[in-house]
Motif scaffolding. Sequence first.
Motif, PDB file in Angstrom:
ATOM      1  N   ALA A 180       0.838  -1.192   0.000  1.00 20.87           N
ATOM      2  CA  ALA A 180       0.000   0.000   0.000  1.00 20.87           C
ATOM      3  C   ALA A 180       0.877   1.248   0.000  1.00 20.87           C
ATOM      4  CB  ALA A 180      -0.907   0.003   1.233  1.00 20.87           C
ATOM      5  N   ALA A 181       0.311   2.364  -0.449  1.00 19.08           N
ATOM      6  CA  ALA A 181       1.031   3.632  -0.365  1.00 19.08           C
ATOM      7  C   ALA A 181       1.357   3.919   1.099  1.00 19.08           C
ATOM      8  CB  ALA A 181       0.187   4.756  -0.960  1.00 19.08           C
ATOM      9  N   GLY A 182       2.599   4.264   1.361  1.00 18.34           N
ATOM     10  CA  GLY A 182       3.050   4.519   2.724  1.00 18.34           C
ATOM     11  C   GLY A 182       3.815   3.364   3.331  1.00 18.34           C
ATOM     12  N   ASP A 183       3.524   2.127   2.906  1.00 16.22           N
ATOM     13  CA  ASP A 183       4.268   0.977   3.419  1.00 16.22           C
ATOM     14  C   ASP A 183       5.751   1.125   3.096  1.00 16.22           C
ATOM     15  OD1 ASP A 183       1.891  -0.109   4.282  1.00 16.22           O
ATOM     16  OD2 ASP A 183       1.832  -1.716   2.795  1.00 16.22           O
ATOM     17  N   VAL A 184       6.590   0.624   3.985  1.00 15.17           N
ATOM     18  CA  VAL A 184       8.038   0.631   3.786  1.00 15.17           C
ATOM     19  C   VAL A 184       8.512  -0.812   3.803  1.00 15.17           C
ATOM     20  CG1 VAL A 184      10.274   1.367   4.699  1.00 15.17           C
ATOM     21  CG2 VAL A 184       8.265   2.852   4.946  1.00 15.17           C
ATOM     22  N   CYS A 185       9.272  -1.218   2.790  1.00 15.55           N
ATOM     23  CA  CYS A 185       9.736  -2.599   2.775  1.00 15.55           C
ATOM     24  C   CYS A 185      11.226  -2.667   2.493  1.00 15.55           C
ATOM     25  CB  CYS A 185       8.965  -3.435   1.760  1.00 15.55           C
ATOM     26  SG  CYS A 185       9.398  -3.116   0.041  1.00 15.55           S
ATOM     27  N   LEU A 186      11.839  -3.750   2.989  1.00 15.10           N
ATOM     28  CA  LEU A 186      13.192  -4.116   2.619  1.00 15.10           C
ATOM     29  C   LEU A 186      13.107  -5.344   1.739  1.00 15.10           C
ATOM     30  CD1 LEU A 186      15.404  -3.702   5.817  1.00 15.10           C
ATOM     31  CD2 LEU A 186      15.158  -2.159   3.873  1.00 15.10           C
ATOM     32  N   LEU A 187      13.661  -5.234   0.527  1.00 17.92           N
ATOM     33  CA  LEU A 187      13.688  -6.332  -0.428  1.00 17.92           C
ATOM     34  C   LEU A 187      15.077  -6.954  -0.400  1.00 17.92           C
ATOM     35  CD1 LEU A 187      12.057  -4.465  -3.464  1.00 17.92           C
ATOM     36  CD2 LEU A 187      10.886  -5.870  -1.767  1.00 17.92           C
ATOM     37  N   LYS A 188      15.152  -8.232  -0.063  1.00 17.19           N
ATOM     38  CA  LYS A 188      16.439  -8.925  -0.019  1.00 17.19           C
ATOM     39  C   LYS A 188      16.710  -9.491  -1.415  1.00 17.19           C
ATOM     40  CE  LYS A 188      17.441 -11.406   3.654  1.00 17.19           C
ATOM     41  NZ  LYS A 188      17.462 -12.582   4.600  1.00 17.19           N
ATOM     42  N   GLY A 189      17.840  -9.110  -2.015  1.00 24.61           N
ATOM     43  CA  GLY A 189      18.154  -9.522  -3.369  1.00 24.61           C
ATOM     44  C   GLY A 189      19.076 -10.729  -3.435  1.00 24.61           C
ATOM     45  N   SER A 190      19.429 -11.115  -4.656  1.00 20.97           N
ATOM     46  CA  SER A 190      20.313 -12.265  -4.852  1.00 20.97           C
ATOM     47  C   SER A 190      21.759 -11.939  -4.513  1.00 20.97           C
ATOM     48  CB  SER A 190      20.217 -12.763  -6.298  1.00 20.97           C
ATOM     49  OG  SER A 190      20.579 -11.739  -7.211  1.00 20.97           O
TER      50      SER A 190
END
Length: 222
Positions: free
Chosen positions: A179-189
């Motif tokens: 959703a707009a406003g959510d903050v995420c950390l994406l773990k990459g390869s």
Amino acid sequence: MSTQTLLRERPALSHTGAHWATGADLGVLADVFDETVTIAIMQRQLDSAMRVSIAAQCAAQPWQLSWRGAPDTTLEQALIRSMPAPQQADAVVSDVRLLAEAMACLFDVDAVGIRMRLLDGAMCPRFHCDNLPVRLVTTYSGPGSEWVPEVALNRAGLGKPLPGKPELVRDIGAIRQLAAGDVCLLKGSGWVGNEERGIVHRSPAVAAGHTRLLLTIDPEFS
């Protein structure tokens, strides 16, 4: 309360899925260090001051900022110089600095790389995983990023579509959207130990005549 305190006050890890963690506080981002987690999401509602500040920056032609350095007052100054409505930028600027400080604290780095963009189209419309260790993503306005749970993936389908290559997403109904406003950390390869498990995600479609205000932050590892 300091960024360090907010990050330390995270309770014991509590998964809501096989490889993701969600919560309402900044500390949930630290769950990305759990070896099973490939996406950590802070779910939040933006307050009225933030919404007014964001709307002012979206009432313009597409624009962007690229910046690298310590998350201090120089970052704030660079943001204010780049924003189309600097007189109404305080709330957004404060939030960007908070998130930049959180990244520097989490990953024990002195500098971060920031990109902030007002987009009128999808930036990376194909599902993919990033070849980097980790990235913070938040959408201030417009549709949020989409990601796919591992159980709904056939990783043999990653990359450029080719004849005979299987479909990457086994179940389109499993696709999740922030959703707009959510903050995420994406773990990459590029995360050591996560080479075959980078979170699969994509930029959402942006309807004609609409925009998306996107922030990404990368830790600058030496």
